[in-house]
Design a protein around this motif. Structure first.
Motif, short mmCIF file in Angstrom:
data_model
loop_
_atom_site.label_atom_id
_atom_site.label_comp_id
_atom_site.label_asym_id
_atom_site.label_seq_id
_atom_site.Cartn_x
_atom_site.Cartn_y
_atom_site.Cartn_z
N GLU A 64 33.07 -0.36 154.48
CA GLU A 64 31.75 -0.93 154.74
C GLU A 64 30.89 -0.03 155.60
O GLU A 64 29.67 0.08 155.40
N ALA A 65 31.52 0.65 156.58
CA ALA A 65 30.77 1.55 157.45
C ALA A 65 30.17 2.70 156.64
O ALA A 65 29.01 3.09 156.83
N PHE A 66 30.95 3.24 155.70
CA PHE A 66 30.46 4.33 154.86
C PHE A 66 29.35 3.83 153.93
O PHE A 66 28.37 4.53 153.68
N LEU A 67 29.50 2.62 153.42
CA LEU A 67 28.47 2.04 152.56
C LEU A 67 27.14 1.93 153.30
O LEU A 67 26.07 2.16 152.73
N GLU A 68 27.19 1.55 154.57
CA GLU A 68 25.97 1.44 155.37
C GLU A 68 25.29 2.79 155.51
O GLU A 68 24.06 2.88 155.44
N VAL A 69 26.09 3.85 155.73
CA VAL A 69 25.52 5.19 155.86
C VAL A 69 24.83 5.59 154.56
O VAL A 69 23.71 6.13 154.56
N LEU A 70 25.49 5.32 153.43
CA LEU A 70 24.90 5.64 152.13
C LEU A 70 23.60 4.87 151.90
O LEU A 70 22.59 5.43 151.45
N ALA A 71 23.64 3.58 152.20
CA ALA A 71 22.48 2.72 151.95
C ALA A 71 21.26 3.15 152.76
O ALA A 71 20.12 2.97 152.33
N GLU A 72 21.49 3.75 153.94
CA GLU A 72 20.39 4.16 154.81
C GLU A 72 19.89 5.58 154.51
O GLU A 72 18.90 6.01 155.07
N SER A 73 20.59 6.29 153.64
CA SER A 73 20.24 7.68 153.37
C SER A 73 19.08 7.79 152.38
O SER A 73 18.99 7.02 151.42
N PRO A 74 18.19 8.78 152.58
CA PRO A 74 17.10 9.01 151.62
C PRO A 74 17.61 9.30 150.20
O PRO A 74 16.91 9.03 149.23
N LEU A 75 18.82 9.85 150.10
CA LEU A 75 19.36 10.17 148.77
C LEU A 75 19.56 8.91 147.93
O LEU A 75 19.45 8.97 146.70
N PHE A 76 19.82 7.79 148.57
CA PHE A 76 20.10 6.55 147.85
C PHE A 76 18.98 5.52 148.03
O PHE A 76 19.20 4.32 147.88
N ARG A 77 17.79 6.02 148.37
CA ARG A 77 16.63 5.14 148.55
C ARG A 77 16.35 4.35 147.27
O ARG A 77 16.39 4.88 146.17
N GLU A 78 16.09 3.05 147.45
CA GLU A 78 15.76 2.12 146.36
C GLU A 78 16.90 1.93 145.36
O GLU A 78 16.69 1.54 144.22
N ILE A 79 18.12 2.20 145.82
CA ILE A 79 19.31 1.90 145.02
C ILE A 79 20.05 0.78 145.72
O ILE A 79 20.31 0.85 146.92
N GLU A 80 20.35 -0.28 145.00
CA GLU A 80 20.98 -1.46 145.59
C GLU A 80 22.35 -1.11 146.17
O GLU A 80 23.13 -0.37 145.56
N LYS A 81 22.61 -1.67 147.35
CA LYS A 81 23.88 -1.42 148.02
C LYS A 81 25.06 -1.84 147.15
O LYS A 81 26.10 -1.17 147.11
N LYS A 82 24.90 -2.92 146.39
CA LYS A 82 25.99 -3.43 145.55
C LYS A 82 26.32 -2.47 144.40
O LYS A 82 27.39 -2.58 143.78
N GLU A 83 25.40 -1.53 144.11
CA GLU A 83 25.62 -0.59 143.01
C GLU A 83 26.33 0.69 143.46
O GLU A 83 26.75 1.49 142.62
N LEU A 84 26.46 0.88 144.77
CA LEU A 84 26.92 2.17 145.27
C LEU A 84 28.33 2.53 144.83
O LEU A 84 28.60 3.67 144.45
N ARG A 85 29.26 1.58 144.87
CA ARG A 85 30.64 1.90 144.50
C ARG A 85 30.72 2.37 143.04
O ARG A 85 31.33 3.41 142.75
#
Length: 227
Positions: A9-30
């Motif tokens: 979850e901690a890594f997911l938070e870092v990804l979600a806050e990054s400009p690289l993943f802007r406007e991409i839903e957190k639930k889609e990251l995995r």
């Protein structure tokens, strides 16, 4: 170096806050990272992540810790090109040019967790037509453009021959960006000296001369350009 593909979850938070993943839903990251061939690797402090002469095909993304980008001359003199922390990328330019050998070293400054993304999968839409690909390509292009602008601003500073002129060019740019004669900079004294490619002690002397002459005032990383 231990390989680990568990995205907590901690890594997911870092990804979600990054400009690289802007406007991409957190639930889609995995699912997205599986599609992009994402791989997490752990590095101990002092370990080289990329070395001189490497050819790079993957983008590095810092999930935890800090890394330094270094360059060494033929005679062994080392200079710091960049400090990279959680949410930041490295190696993306060289990954775009896979035949170009890396001319520096990326070293773990602390124990690090690094996510590597396959660039070919990142910039090309996949057979599944994942909708996040288009958004991610747009995000990556914006990051590259921003880094290019930042590099251009640094060159403007380094084009001046004296420490005073480099400082005033840097402060002038910061005031223009902030739209105010008072502003804070994101660098401490050593980082500022490294950015301007000058000796820290000599830079500090020049800062106090500028203050005594009534050209600027400062307190830690807060500066004001005076009339």
């Amino acid at each position: 170096m231990e390989k680990n593909n568990n995205l907590n979850e901690a890594f997911l938070e870092v990804l979600a806050e990054s400009p690289l993943f802007r406007e991409i839903e957190k639930k889609e990251l995995r699912a997205m990272l599986v599609c992009l061939g994402g791989q997490i690797k752990e590095y101990k402090k002092g370990t080289s992540i990329f070395r001189w002469g490497d050819t790079i095909s993957k983008i590095g993304f810092v999930l935890k810790g800090n890394v330094h980008v270094l360059r060494e001359t033929y005679w062994g003199k080392e200079s710091l090109l960049g400090r990279i922390g959680p949410g930041d990328l490295f190696g993306e330019v060289y990954a775009c040019l896979p035949d170009l050998e890396f001319d520096g070293t990326v070293v773990a400054q602390t124990d690090c967790s690094i996510l590597f993304l396959n660039l070919n999968r990142t910039i090309a839409t996949c057979s599944s037509a994942c909708h996040f690909h288009t958004q991610m390509i747009s995000n990556l292009l914006q990051i590259l453009a921003q880094k290019n602008i930042a590099f251009s601003r640094k060159l403007d500073c380094l084009s001046h021959h004296t420490i005073r002129a480099r400082l005033m060019e840097y402060f002038s740019k910061q005031a223009q960006i902030c739209g105010n004669s008072s502003f804070s900079i994101p660098l401490n004294r050593q980082q500022l000296a490294d950015y301007l490619c000058v000796d820290r002690s000599a830079m500090t002397v020049e800062l106090y001369k500028l203050k005594d002459e009534g050209i600027l005032d400062f307190d830690k990383n807060k500066f004001t350009l005076l009339e």
